[in-house]
Design a protein around this motif. Structure first.
Motif, short mmCIF file in Angstrom:
data_model
loop_
_atom_site.label_atom_id
_atom_site.label_comp_id
_atom_site.label_asym_id
_atom_site.label_seq_id
_atom_site.Cartn_x
_atom_site.Cartn_y
_atom_site.Cartn_z
N PRO A 164 0.87 -1.16 -0.08
CA PRO A 164 0.24 0.01 -0.11
C PRO A 164 0.96 1.38 -0.20
O PRO A 164 1.91 1.32 0.70
N GLN A 165 0.46 2.24 -0.75
CA GLN A 165 1.10 3.49 -0.89
C GLN A 165 0.40 4.58 -0.77
O GLN A 165 0.15 5.13 0.26
N GLY A 166 -0.06 5.45 -1.58
CA GLY A 166 -0.94 6.54 -1.48
C GLY A 166 -2.15 6.30 -0.68
O GLY A 166 -2.89 5.33 -0.68
N ALA A 167 -2.55 7.41 -0.14
CA ALA A 167 -3.89 7.46 0.63
C ALA A 167 -4.79 8.63 0.51
O ALA A 167 -4.02 9.71 0.65
N ALA A 168 -5.75 8.79 0.62
CA ALA A 168 -6.56 10.02 0.74
C ALA A 168 -8.06 9.79 1.39
O ALA A 168 -8.59 8.67 1.58
N TYR A 205 -9.23 5.99 0.83
CA TYR A 205 -8.82 5.01 -0.18
C TYR A 205 -7.42 4.98 -0.08
O TYR A 205 -6.66 5.78 -0.15
N VAL A 206 -6.96 3.83 -0.39
CA VAL A 206 -5.67 3.28 -0.34
C VAL A 206 -5.24 2.66 -1.69
O VAL A 206 -5.99 1.51 -1.93
N ALA A 207 -4.10 3.17 -2.23
CA ALA A 207 -3.65 2.48 -3.43
C ALA A 207 -2.51 1.34 -3.02
O ALA A 207 -1.50 1.55 -2.59
N ASN A 208 -3.20 0.08 -3.45
CA ASN A 208 -2.15 -0.93 -3.47
C ASN A 208 -1.45 -1.35 -4.45
O ASN A 208 -1.74 -1.99 -5.53
N THR A 246 1.18 -3.33 -5.80
CA THR A 246 1.19 -4.67 -6.52
C THR A 246 0.10 -5.53 -6.59
O THR A 246 0.02 -6.52 -7.20
N SER A 247 -1.24 -5.29 -5.85
CA SER A 247 -2.49 -5.69 -5.96
C SER A 247 -3.06 -5.15 -7.14
O SER A 247 -4.19 -5.66 -7.28
N ASN A 248 -2.56 -3.70 -7.77
CA ASN A 248 -3.54 -3.11 -8.68
C ASN A 248 -5.07 -2.73 -8.49
O ASN A 248 -5.71 -2.89 -9.21
N ASN A 249 -4.88 -2.38 -7.15
CA ASN A 249 -6.34 -2.11 -6.72
C ASN A 249 -6.31 -0.93 -5.54
O ASN A 249 -5.04 -0.43 -5.24
N VAL A 250 -7.50 -0.50 -5.20
CA VAL A 250 -7.66 0.43 -4.10
C VAL A 250 -8.60 -0.36 -3.07
O VAL A 250 -9.50 -0.50 -3.29
N SER A 251 -7.98 -0.01 -1.81
CA SER A 251 -8.84 -0.51 -0.78
C SER A 251 -9.57 0.84 -0.08
O SER A 251 -9.07 1.87 0.11
N PRO A 301 -0.72 1.16 -9.05
CA PRO A 301 -1.35 2.42 -8.68
C PRO A 301 -0.55 2.94 -7.29
O PRO A 301 0.16 2.41 -6.68
N PHE A 302 0.02 4.13 -7.33
CA PHE A 302 0.70 4.89 -6.34
C PHE A 302 -0.04 5.99 -5.51
O PHE A 302 -0.12 5.81 -4.41
N GLY A 303 -0.23 7.25 -6.16
CA GLY A 303 -0.67 8.37 -5.58
C GLY A 303 -2.26 8.50 -5.65
O GLY A 303 -3.03 8.01 -6.41
N VAL A 304 -2.99 8.90 -4.53
CA VAL A 304 -4.52 9.10 -4.88
C VAL A 304 -4.79 10.44 -4.04
O VAL A 304 -4.38 11.12 -3.26
N SER A 305 -5.82 11.33 -4.82
CA SER A 305 -6.14 12.52 -4.56
C SER A 305 -7.75 12.52 -4.70
O SER A 305 -8.42 11.98 -5.65
N ILE A 306 -8.57 13.16 -3.57
CA ILE A 306 -9.81 13.09 -3.61
C ILE A 306 -10.29 14.17 -3.48
O ILE A 306 -10.03 15.32 -2.46
N GLY A 307 -11.62 14.57 -4.18
CA GLY A 307 -12.14 15.95 -3.89
C GLY A 307 -13.49 16.10 -4.52
O GLY A 307 -13.96 15.24 -5.26
N ARG A 308 -14.46 17.20 -4.23
CA ARG A 308 -15.58 17.23 -4.85
C ARG A 308 -15.51 18.11 -6.04
O ARG A 308 -14.65 19.36 -6.39
N VAL A 309 -15.81 17.24 -7.32
CA VAL A 309 -15.89 17.86 -8.71
C VAL A 309 -17.12 18.53 -8.84
O VAL A 309 -18.29 18.02 -8.58
#
Length: 413
Positions: free
Chosen positions: A300-304, A313-316, A318-323, A342-350
């Motif tokens: 697991p790497q990036g989180a937001a 939301y956590v980018a995993n 080598t699992s190629n998914n997001v928990s 997947p590495f970094g994650v950013s979340i916001g209201r669009v």
């Protein structure tokens, strides 16, 4: 008659939020007819190109390092709605405060891709330093700070022009950047110096340097602005910096090889990804102790955290998914397949956006919108090229329909 108002009929693109109904095309036709009567003329109704529209909502943008893409997750359904090609080896992403753009660092091409969230396409590419990784936007949205790992500096992008206006020397291996809620300071982790540079954003100069743990990686400022949490990948802990004194006040042991972290909007909890453990440590900021450890995917790497604080939301990698972690129970409630590594994650209201467009050859001379339902305080209306754009950022407003119209130059003989 100097101009006519035109709209663009398209099912589902009325800019409607939840309740309400009816055709805004009919409203615009009636409005134009009224102008014609007042002028004593029989004006033909000009045809318009279809309106561009974005539904709006809360979205997660995930940088897929080996795919050279960004996956867009609708957090209401936890599904990937689109995948956007960017530069080589994208690492991190940051939404602007208004939710209209995402800045993505491309480590392999030494540039930053700018994504328009209305169309989910790359509208600009900005050359920065060597090995860009971390990225953060100022609270007023006027600037974006990018850390360049191999050139040991920070590029400052003016978001009005999407150009680099200055470059700030920092320490060895500038990895990540976080900006205080008041926008006055930027904190930068220097991987190989094991310290944090503090930048005064008014002068864009380093004012102090703070020693932390070994190989600091990501960092984040609490939303209340009182503390900075720094992940130390080489010493398996987190340093806590007091922003008043810019000194480390405590160090918190976490899992093995921590890399990234995310803080809840109420500043109460910090979620730390532990790469080699495949877990997330939960820190209670009242006591600065780990209160839970959550198994997620591998590496697991990036989180937001979502803006309402209910999910992480956590980018995993080598699992190629997001928990997806429910912050009430601190359990994984969903897993979302994304791109490769997947590495970094950013979340916001669009923002929900609707656009009325002038026909070819008919320049825009003005515009506005029809509004039904309670008036929101964050509805914006503005000209964009030969179209009139209306956006609603607040995603909690109910029973609102916002209908744009464009006033275009009359091109009839």
């Amino acid at each position: 008659m100097s101009g006519i108002a035109v709209g663009a009929p398209r099912p589902g693109s009325t800019g409607r939020r939840h309740g309400g109904g009816g055709s805004w095309w009919v409203l615009v036709r009636a409005w134009v007819a009224g102008l014609a009567v007042l002028a004593g003329l029989a004006l033909p109704l000009a045809l318009a190109t279809p309106a561009a529209a974005a539904q709006g909502g809360t979205f997660a943008y995930v940088a897929n390092t080996l795919d050279d893409t960004v996956s867009v997750i609708d957090t209401a359904t936890n599904t990937v709605t689109t995948t956007i090609p960017v530069g080589d080896n994208p690492l991190q992403a940051a939404l602007t405060p208004d939710g209209k753009r995402v800045y993505v660092t491309n480590f392999g091409t030494d540039n930053v891709s700018v994504i328009d969230t209305t169309s989910n396409t790359v509208t600009d590419t900005i050359a920065v330093g060597s090995g860009p990784r971390g990225v953060a936007a100022t609270p007023d949205g006027t600037r974006v700070y990018v850390t360049n790992v191999t050139s040991d500096n920070v590029s400052v992008i003016d978001t009005a022009t999407n150009t680099v206006t200055t470059t700030i020397p920092v320490g060895d291996g500038a990895v990540d950047v976080a900006i205080t809620p008041d926008g006055t300071r930027a904190y930068v982790t220097n991987l190989f110096d094991s310290n944090v540079s503090v930048i005064d954003t008014a002068t864009n100069t380093v004012t102090t340097t703070i020693p932390v743990g070994s190989f600091p990686q990501d960092l984040a400022v609490t939303p209340d602005g009182t503390r900075v949490y720094v992940v130390n990948g080489g010493s398996d802990n987190v340093s806590v910096i007091d922003t008043v004194t810019d000194t480390v006040t405590t160090t918190i042991p976490v899992g093995t090889s921590p890399l990234a972290l995310a803080i809840t909007p109420d500043s109460a909890f910090v979620y730390v990804t532990n790469v080699l453990d495949g877990t997330v440590s939960v820190i209670d900021t009242a006591t600065n102790t780990v209160t839970a450890t959550i198994p997620v995917g591998t590496f697991p790497q990036g989180a937001a955290v979502t803006p309402d604080g209910t999910r992480v939301y956590v980018a995993n990698t080598t699992s190629n998914n997001v928990s997806v972690i429910d912050t009430a129970s601190n359990t994984v409630v969903d897993t979302i397949p994304v791109g490769t590594e997947p590495f970094g994650v950013s979340i916001g209201r669009v923002p929900a956006t609707s656009v009325a467009t002038c026909p070819p050859g008919s320049p825009l001379t003005g515009g506005g919108f029809q509004l039904t339902g309670p008036p929101p305080n964050d509805l914006t209306s503005r000209p964009v090229d030969d179209s009139w754009e209306v956006s609603l950022t607040n995603q909690t407003s109910e029973d609102i329909t916002f209908t744009p119209y464009a006033v275009c130059a009359d091109i009839t003989p």
